[in-house]
Design an enzyme around this catalytic site. Sequence first.
Site, PDB file in Angstrom:
ATOM      1  N   ARG A  40       6.158  -2.544   7.071  1.00  0.00           N
ATOM      2  CA  ARG A  40       5.003  -3.075   6.137  1.00  0.00           C
ATOM      3  C   ARG A  40       4.048  -3.578   6.714  1.00  0.00           C
ATOM      4  NH1 ARG A  40       2.536  -2.321   0.936  1.00  0.00           N
ATOM      5  NH2 ARG A  40       1.636  -4.389   0.507  1.00  0.00           N
ATOM      6  N   CYS A  64       9.716  -1.750   3.393  1.00  0.00           N
ATOM      7  CA  CYS A  64       9.973  -2.636   2.640  1.00  0.00           C
ATOM      8  C   CYS A  64      11.182  -2.470   1.746  1.00  0.00           C
ATOM      9  CB  CYS A  64       8.589  -3.271   1.945  1.00  0.00           C
ATOM     10  SG  CYS A  64       8.907  -4.456   0.968  1.00  0.00           S
ATOM     11  N   ARG A  69       4.808  -0.840  -2.946  1.00  0.00           N
ATOM     12  CA  ARG A  69       4.094  -2.002  -2.679  1.00  0.00           C
ATOM     13  C   ARG A  69       2.335  -1.224  -2.433  1.00  0.00           C
ATOM     14  NH1 ARG A  69       6.564  -6.510   0.895  1.00  0.00           N
ATOM     15  NH2 ARG A  69       4.754  -7.618   0.002  1.00  0.00           N
ATOM     16  N   PRO A  70       1.634  -1.665  -3.457  1.00  0.00           N
ATOM     17  CA  PRO A  70       0.500  -0.948  -3.362  1.00  0.00           C
ATOM     18  C   PRO A  70      -0.391  -1.491  -2.199  1.00  0.00           C
ATOM     19  CG  PRO A  70       0.415  -1.997  -5.423  1.00  0.00           C
ATOM     20  CD  PRO A  70       1.818  -1.957  -4.932  1.00  0.00           C
ATOM     21  N   ILE A  71      -1.298  -0.931  -1.773  1.00  0.00           N
ATOM     22  CA  ILE A  71      -2.399  -1.751  -0.869  1.00  0.00           C
ATOM     23  C   ILE A  71      -3.886  -1.703  -1.541  1.00  0.00           C
ATOM     24  CG2 ILE A  71      -1.106  -1.147   1.328  1.00  0.00           C
ATOM     25  CD1 ILE A  71      -2.995   1.193   1.651  1.00  0.00           C
ATOM     26  N   ASP A  72      -3.860  -1.794  -2.675  1.00  0.00           N
ATOM     27  CA  ASP A  72      -5.043  -1.607  -3.173  1.00  0.00           C
ATOM     28  C   ASP A  72      -6.136  -2.655  -3.002  1.00  0.00           C
ATOM     29  OD1 ASP A  72      -3.085  -2.951  -4.724  1.00  0.00           O
ATOM     30  OD2 ASP A  72      -4.563  -2.984  -6.598  1.00  0.00           O
ATOM     31  N   LEU A  73      -5.503  -4.178  -2.837  1.00  0.00           N
ATOM     32  CA  LEU A  73      -6.100  -5.280  -2.472  1.00  0.00           C
ATOM     33  C   LEU A  73      -6.850  -5.124  -1.108  1.00  0.00           C
ATOM     34  CD1 LEU A  73      -3.923  -7.958  -3.967  1.00  0.00           C
ATOM     35  CD2 LEU A  73      -5.934  -7.094  -4.923  1.00  0.00           C
TER      36      LEU A  73
END
Length: 211
Positions: A40, A64, A69-73
């Site tokens: 991750r 993970c 788990r998104p990586i949009d941030l």
Amino acid sequence: MLEILKSLGCKVKRSSDKIVIDARKIKKYEIPEELMRKMRSSIILAGALLGRFKEATFSCPGGCDIGARPIDLHLKAFENLGINISENTGYVKCKCDRIEPGKIHFDFPSVGATENAILAAVLTDGETTIVNAAMEPEIVDLQNFLNKLGAKITGAGTSEIIIQGVSNLKSSGYKVMPDRIEAGTLLCAGAVTGRKYYIKKCGCRTFSTSN
């Protein structure tokens, strides 16, 4: 992580508890998918590559057990810095002619996204402010490390971080903080023994948030 660094062109030497990384001859900015999907935290390399080359290509990270788990941030932070993002067949390509310093406001104080924003902005020509930044000790450790290399970052450990861009970073050594997550795992494991035990060098040391 060392395998990823070597695939990008770094020379890596490891002995005992010390790792020496020579990144002077990195020429690639694409992280291999087979390595990216194993861990991750490999996403953190995106910010570093963007800061140096203004370009990075990678697949969505894996490794993970929590699940997807998104990586949009992370991507939103890059967009705030003027980086163009395109996604195609599982790959994300980030590219720009110049990273634009500015203001990044996170909807959620993500540790990884905060680290990526710092790494992408550290070599900009101007000031970048991160609002609602993550405040974990690892953010402070990253700030202290980069400042030792010549960066100008303040505010780590608070919800607002200010990065004054610099033209380059120098070589240096650094002692990384203990891993408090692993320390917690060992504490839980030890608790079931019913015996007295000690775990040394596992706490979060006192950090300085100054340059």
